[in-house]
Design a protein around this motif. Structure first.
Motif, PDB file in Angstrom:
ATOM      1  N   PHE A 193       0.850  -1.252   0.203  1.00 48.24           N
ATOM      2  CA  PHE A 193      -0.025  -0.010  -0.062  1.00 48.24           C
ATOM      3  C   PHE A 193       0.762   1.057  -0.004  1.00 48.24           C
ATOM      4  CE2 PHE A 193      -3.192  -2.813   2.219  1.00 48.24           C
ATOM      5  CZ  PHE A 193      -3.986  -3.047   1.273  1.00 48.24           C
ATOM      6  N   LEU A 236      -4.031  -6.275   4.820  1.00 45.14           N
ATOM      7  CA  LEU A 236      -4.173  -6.185   3.388  1.00 45.14           C
ATOM      8  C   LEU A 236      -5.376  -6.742   2.855  1.00 45.14           C
ATOM      9  CD1 LEU A 236      -3.001  -6.154   0.379  1.00 45.14           C
ATOM     10  CD2 LEU A 236      -1.917  -8.273   1.075  1.00 45.14           C
ATOM     11  N   ALA A 269      -8.425  -4.756   3.479  1.00 42.56           N
ATOM     12  CA  ALA A 269      -8.576  -3.491   2.616  1.00 42.56           C
ATOM     13  C   ALA A 269      -9.268  -3.841   1.414  1.00 42.56           C
ATOM     14  CB  ALA A 269      -7.279  -2.631   2.558  1.00 42.56           C
ATOM     15  N   VAL A 270      -8.697  -4.800   0.665  1.00 44.29           N
ATOM     16  CA  VAL A 270      -9.269  -5.367  -0.414  1.00 44.29           C
ATOM     17  C   VAL A 270     -10.566  -6.060  -0.331  1.00 44.29           C
ATOM     18  CG1 VAL A 270      -9.187  -7.199  -2.361  1.00 44.29           C
ATOM     19  CG2 VAL A 270      -6.929  -6.157  -1.298  1.00 44.29           C
ATOM     20  N   GLU A 285      -7.081   0.047  -4.076  1.00 40.52           N
ATOM     21  CA  GLU A 285      -6.258  -1.150  -3.686  1.00 40.52           C
ATOM     22  C   GLU A 285      -6.234  -2.175  -4.639  1.00 40.52           C
ATOM     23  OE1 GLU A 285      -9.057   0.349  -2.046  1.00 40.52           O
ATOM     24  OE2 GLU A 285      -8.087   1.014  -0.242  1.00 40.52           O
ATOM     25  N   GLU A 298      -3.490  -1.484  -7.018  1.00 40.29           N
ATOM     26  CA  GLU A 298      -2.372  -1.551  -6.467  1.00 40.29           C
ATOM     27  C   GLU A 298      -1.862  -3.031  -6.495  1.00 40.29           C
ATOM     28  OE1 GLU A 298      -2.591   0.247  -2.448  1.00 40.29           O
ATOM     29  OE2 GLU A 298      -2.064   2.257  -3.267  1.00 40.29           O
ATOM     30  N   GLN A 299      -2.904  -3.937  -6.087  1.00 39.27           N
ATOM     31  CA  GLN A 299      -2.457  -5.557  -6.126  1.00 39.27           C
ATOM     32  C   GLN A 299      -2.221  -5.909  -7.475  1.00 39.27           C
ATOM     33  OE1 GLN A 299      -2.481  -7.170  -3.144  1.00 39.27           O
ATOM     34  NE2 GLN A 299      -2.284  -4.923  -2.274  1.00 39.27           N
TER      35      GLN A 299
END
Length: 440
Positions: A33, A97, A100-101, A346, A349-350
């Motif tokens: 992140f 993590l 957040a997703v 998110e 980003e992943q």
């Protein structure tokens, strides 16, 4: 004292501080992140390993302000780590993590999958996996050609046939995702329709692998990805193949492919609800600007968000009758610009973490003027992959190619032998046909 973001030596960082900015690109670090509160000693160690200093957001830190001030005024001595305190607060970094997703998934299905989170790693070298990746990919192309021919004739989707086609691709990606990723770029110069559906399936599985989906989840992503545009088989072929912009009426016709595909799949035994959601929502956008229902944020199912992301990325990196392909690097940059607007931040980003800033198969130019092809990702330093150098500094073919692991070379221009990537190029740049270099 009024301040918000302050520079601090990583030696003085403490748990509870919110790290807002690093002294290097986020993608050169293992942090997933761009901005997070430090909660574990393992994170402190990583930050000290990769950064000399960072910028903390005082207002977003849970550590009391007086303690933050004291740390900022500290002379730079590294605070001792508490033995056996690798985790704090009852939740791991990986756990945060996943939170957040999944926090925007009202169904809880993805959270359920993440609760069984697993970490995949390449188990065989790219060279060894390449022949199997080629066989499984090419077999899937033949299958999709046959499926689309039957659908255009009014028949339904042969689910068992499609499942049989995607399973070997999933197996290959689980063994080594770089071989399949590279192969996707190699095949991009061929017929768009078949390869786009298969590429979407591959990108979705690679993202799911990165997120730790179980096999059932990966099967769903593979099926959803390959069937995203099945409804286009109902559209006029000449309109889809024509170069140039669509009229307003033609664009409306194209948007109907979502409904056509959904109607078809609802009548098809063996298609689960997540695949349907993926197909139905892959053109919805985070800000509500998509179609057909103009859903926003949490209203878009997670599988649909994944579908939209991989569909968009693959379209951008493909030659289409009405648009040139972007380089993978440029496409990733554009996706980053859409993060938080068109797509969940998110999730973007992943996806970038899963593919790398310079995805496997990318043609890249080095600071020396040499040109190479990315052959393997560096999971820790995303801007420092392995590159097969094929053109010299005058961009003429080398007699012997060499593979450089940028992770093992300096990137500081003031150091001897420093080597880094300065830009990415689209497939086919410099007259390079990556298949001539594919380790098959």
């Amino acid at each position: 004292m009024q301040f918000k973001r302050s520079k601090i030596n990583t030696a003085n960082l403490e748990r509870g501080m919110y790290v807002a900015q690093l002294d290097r690109p986020w993608l050169e670090t293992p942090f997933l992140f761009q901005g997070f509160e430090v909660r574990e000693d393992s994170e402190l160690k990583l930050l000290r390993q990769f950064c000399k200093h960072v910028y903390i957001d005082v207002g977003r830190s849970s550590l009391p302000r007086e303690k933050v001030l004291k740390a900022l005024e500290n002379g730079g001595q590294e605070p001792p780590l508490q033995p056996g305190s690798g985790r704090t607060g009852g939740i791991s970094f990986a756990g945060r993590l996943m939170q957040a997703v999944t926090q925007l998934d009202p169904s809880g299905k993805v959270a359920q999958k993440f609760n069984r989170h697993r970490e995949y790693r390449n188990t065989v070298p790219t060279r060894k996996e390449a022949p199997q990746a080629i066989r499984s990919y090419d077999s899937a192309v033949v299958t999709m050609q046959e499926v689309l021919v039957h659908v255009r004739k009014g028949a339904g989707v042969d689910v068992e046939k499609v499942q049989t086609a995607v399973r070997p691709m999933i197996d290959s990606i689980l063994r080594n995702q770089d071989a399949m990723a590279w192969l996707v770029y190699l095949r991009k110069r061929d017929e768009y329709t078949y390869h786009h559906s298969i590429a979407s399936s591959v990108w979705a599985v690679i993202l799911g692998r990165h997120l730790g989906f179980d096999r059932q989840g990966l099967d769903t992503l593979a099926m959803g990805g390959i069937l995203l545009d099945i409804g286009k088989a109902k559209l006029p072929e000449e309109m889809m193949a024509r170069a140039g912009a669509l009229s307003e009426a033609e664009f409306f016709t194209v948007t109907r492919h979502v409904t056509y595909g959904l109607d078809m799949l609802k009548l098809t035994p063996g298609i689960n609800a997540d695949v349907l959601a993926m197909v139905e929502g892959h053109h919805e956008r985070h800000d509500g600007s998509g179609y057909p229902a103009s859903l926003k944020g949490a209203d878009i199912p997670v599988f649909a968000r994944i579908g939209g992301l991989v569909d968009c990325y693959d379209a951008m990196t493909s030659h289409r009758p009405w648009a040139k392909a972007k380089s993978p690097y440029d496409a990733i940059r554009e996706l980053n610009s859409m993060a938080g607007v068109k797509f969940q931040k998110e999730m973007v980003e992943q996806f970038v973490q899963a593919l790398g800033m310079f995805p496997t198969g990318s043609i890249v130019e080095m600071n020396t003027g040499e040109v190479g092809i990315v052959v393997e990702q560096n999971r820790i330093r995303r801007l420092r992959p392995k590159v097969m150098v094929v053109l010299d500094a005058e961009q003429k073919p080398l007699r012997e190619y060499r593979t450089v692991d940028l992770r093992r070379l300096p990137s500081d221009e003031h150091e001897a032998n420093a080597l880094w990537i300065v830009r990415g190029h689209e497939t086919g740049a410099f007259g390079l046909d990556p298949k001539n270099y594919f380790i098959g």
